[in-house]
Design an enzyme around this catalytic site. Structure first.
Site, short mmCIF file in Angstrom:
data_model
loop_
_atom_site.label_atom_id
_atom_site.label_comp_id
_atom_site.label_asym_id
_atom_site.label_seq_id
_atom_site.Cartn_x
_atom_site.Cartn_y
_atom_site.Cartn_z
N ASP A 177 -5.94 24.52 -2.54
CA ASP A 177 -6.18 23.66 -3.71
C ASP A 177 -5.54 24.38 -4.90
O ASP A 177 -6.00 25.44 -5.32
CB ASP A 177 -7.68 23.44 -3.92
CG ASP A 177 -7.99 22.47 -5.06
OD1 ASP A 177 -7.19 22.40 -6.02
OD2 ASP A 177 -9.03 21.79 -5.00
N LYS A 208 -6.12 16.24 -13.35
CA LYS A 208 -6.27 17.33 -14.31
C LYS A 208 -4.95 17.53 -15.07
O LYS A 208 -4.58 16.67 -15.85
CB LYS A 208 -6.72 18.60 -13.57
CG LYS A 208 -7.95 18.37 -12.67
CD LYS A 208 -9.24 18.25 -13.44
CE LYS A 208 -10.42 17.78 -12.60
NZ LYS A 208 -10.74 18.59 -11.43
N ARG A 248 0.81 -1.22 0.00
CA ARG A 248 0.00 0.00 0.00
C ARG A 248 0.85 1.27 0.00
O ARG A 248 0.42 2.33 -0.44
CB ARG A 248 -0.91 -0.02 1.22
CG ARG A 248 -2.22 0.71 1.03
CD ARG A 248 -3.21 0.36 2.12
NE ARG A 248 -2.62 0.43 3.43
CZ ARG A 248 -2.87 -0.42 4.44
NH1 ARG A 248 -3.72 -1.39 4.29
NH2 ARG A 248 -2.26 -0.29 5.59
N TYR A 305 -14.12 24.47 -4.65
CA TYR A 305 -14.59 23.30 -5.41
C TYR A 305 -15.79 22.68 -4.69
O TYR A 305 -15.70 22.27 -3.53
CB TYR A 305 -13.42 22.31 -5.50
CG TYR A 305 -13.69 21.00 -6.18
CD1 TYR A 305 -13.98 20.95 -7.54
CD2 TYR A 305 -13.61 19.81 -5.48
CE1 TYR A 305 -14.21 19.73 -8.17
CE2 TYR A 305 -13.83 18.60 -6.09
CZ TYR A 305 -14.13 18.56 -7.43
OH TYR A 305 -14.35 17.36 -8.06
C1 LIG Z 1 -11.34 18.06 -10.22
C2 LIG Z 1 -10.98 18.84 -9.01
C3 LIG Z 1 -10.82 18.23 -7.78
C4 LIG Z 1 -11.12 16.76 -7.57
O1 LIG Z 1 -10.32 15.92 -8.31
P1 LIG Z 1 -10.82 14.44 -8.70
O2 LIG Z 1 -9.58 13.76 -9.10
O3 LIG Z 1 -11.81 14.63 -9.80
O4 LIG Z 1 -11.44 13.85 -7.47
C5 LIG Z 1 -10.44 19.00 -6.72
N1 LIG Z 1 -10.22 20.32 -6.85
C6 LIG Z 1 -10.37 20.95 -8.02
C7 LIG Z 1 -10.12 22.40 -8.10
C8 LIG Z 1 -10.75 20.23 -9.13
O5 LIG Z 1 -10.91 20.85 -10.30
#
Ligand SMILES: *Cc1c(COP(=O)(O)O)cnc(C)c1O
Length: 398
Positions: free
Chosen positions: A190, A215, A66, A119
């Protein structure tokens, strides 16, 4: 040649070589191998005990599958380099990276301040999980509210996202982190919009940077993944224990894909920025568009902060229609041929999504009621993207 990473201190070079495997017997591959395993073998009981001991003392040592082996560690090293941090933790999605931070730093009776344009699924984590645990999240508007006045004795975290992911409000991170630091409250940011490349929140005083690697880092719409990079051993210990307790793990193949994505992050983002700027300027001049949201435009309210703190803008552009209602917005996105309709972003391809009005109402920075469409501008030839938008406008004239 000396070890990779020693050639230069420049960021693109460091990112390209971070986590590269050492040569063995004078030769070896460019990339770290994909090391899949569910367990770790030890040469002896003494070796097993020694490694468990070192892990318990806070060292990054895998004692079980893990924890991840070479591939994971190379990716963690590259992410730590990218964000200028102390240590990185991998999570199976961006959202699980967010939840890791919230559960790692907050407990019953604790309070956290969260920027209101955050978000949206963070609010769902709040309602479905944190409230049940006696944790209070309070949403504030960084532009309208005094952060200092909202910090309470039980405030344990300030949680920010800049720019936000629907309207791209840029926050004054140095000012906000200075206020929180003066009160001894850690700050998490974030940082998904910038991919970690156009902004390093830890350099502006934040303590944790969160990435939805899904992303721009993975960059090809084929991986779900998240990461948390922390600035200190003390925070690493808190996050490590929550990470272990939650049993978070990432497959070696996905760790490899994220690392591969990181190598081309700067060149991809530069092209996303060029294409998105062209589309944003075109939209700005369009008679059917009421307002464009893109911090690289001089008219955007966040432009001055963006120019001061960021080294570039990513591929997200939103715009409000001039006139029309939700059904017109739906007709518009249905008329697009090249832009796919869908959530997420950061891949090579262009996407469109109607911003849910109930989400926009949560952002105090904009209270307009025209429908807002968010575009992710991909790496297609921008002339084709403009032609697609143009035909959609013509088909759905107000
Ligand atoms: C997409 C996104 C997330 C979450 O990511 P996932 O991999 O889809 O769970 C968190 N913060 C922001 C700003 C995002 O665009």
């Amino acid at each position: 040649m000396s070890a990779p990473g020693h050639h230069s201190d420049r960021a693109a070079t460091r990112l390209l070589h971070a986590g590269a495997p050492a040569l063995r017997d004078g030769a070896g591959p460019v990339n770290v191998p994909v090391v899949r395993t569910s367990t770790v073998r030890f040469a002896s009981q003494q070796e097993l005990d020694a490694r468990h001991h070192r892990r318990a003392a806070g060292e990054r040592i895998a004692t079980y599958g893990r924890h991840g082996l070479d591939t994971h560690q190379a990716l963690e090293d590259a992410l730590t380099t990218l964000e200028g941090g102390h240590r990185a933790f991998l999570a199976p999605s961006g959202l699980s990276a967010i939840t890791l931070v919230l559960l790692g730093l907050l407990g019953p009776g604790d309070h956290a301040l969260v920027s209101d344009s955050v978000y949206a699924p963070v609010r769902r984590v709040d309602k479905t999980l944190l409230q049940r645990l006696g944790i209070t999240l309070e949403y504030f508007s960084p532009a309208h509210d005094d952060l200092d006045a909202r910090i309470r004795p039980e405030t344990r975290l300030v949680y920010l996202e800049s720019p936000s992911s629907l309207l791209f409000e840029v926050l004054d991170l140095p000012r906000l982190t200075a206020i929180a630091r003066a009160r001894g409250v850690p700050v998490a940011v974030d940082n998904t919009w910038s991919g970690g490349w156009f902004l390093q929140p830890l350099r502006l005083g934040a303590n944790l940077s969160i990435q939805a690697s899904t992303k721009y880092i993975a960059g090809h719409s084929d991986v779900m993944q998240g990461a948390v990079v922390v600035d200190s051993p003390a925070l690493a210990e808190r996050i490590a224990s929550a990470h272990e307790a939650l049993g978070l793990t990432v497959g070696a193949d996905d760790a490899y894909l994220a690392l591969r994505g990181l190598r081309t992050l700067p060149v991809r983002l530069a092209q996303h920025e060029r294409n998105a700027t062209e589309v944003a300027q075109w939209l700005q001049a369009h008679p059917q568009v009421g307002r464009v949201f893109y911090p690289a435009l001089p008219e955007d309210p966040g432009h001055a902060l963006w120019r001061r703190d960021f080294s570039g803008a990513s591929g997200l552009v939103s715009f409000a229609l001039r006139g029309g209602d939700a059904s017109r917005a739906a007709a518009f996105v249905d008329a697009l041929r090249l832009f796919a309709l869908g959530a997420s972003w950061g891949g090579y391809e262009s996407l469109a999504l109607i911003a849910a009005p109930e989400r926009l109402r949560e952002h105090r920075s904009w209270q307009g009621d025209a429908p807002v469409i968010r575009l992710h501008i991909g790496l297609e030839d921008p002339r084709d993207l403009l032609a697609d938008l143009d035909q959609a406008f013509h088909l759905t004239l107000a």
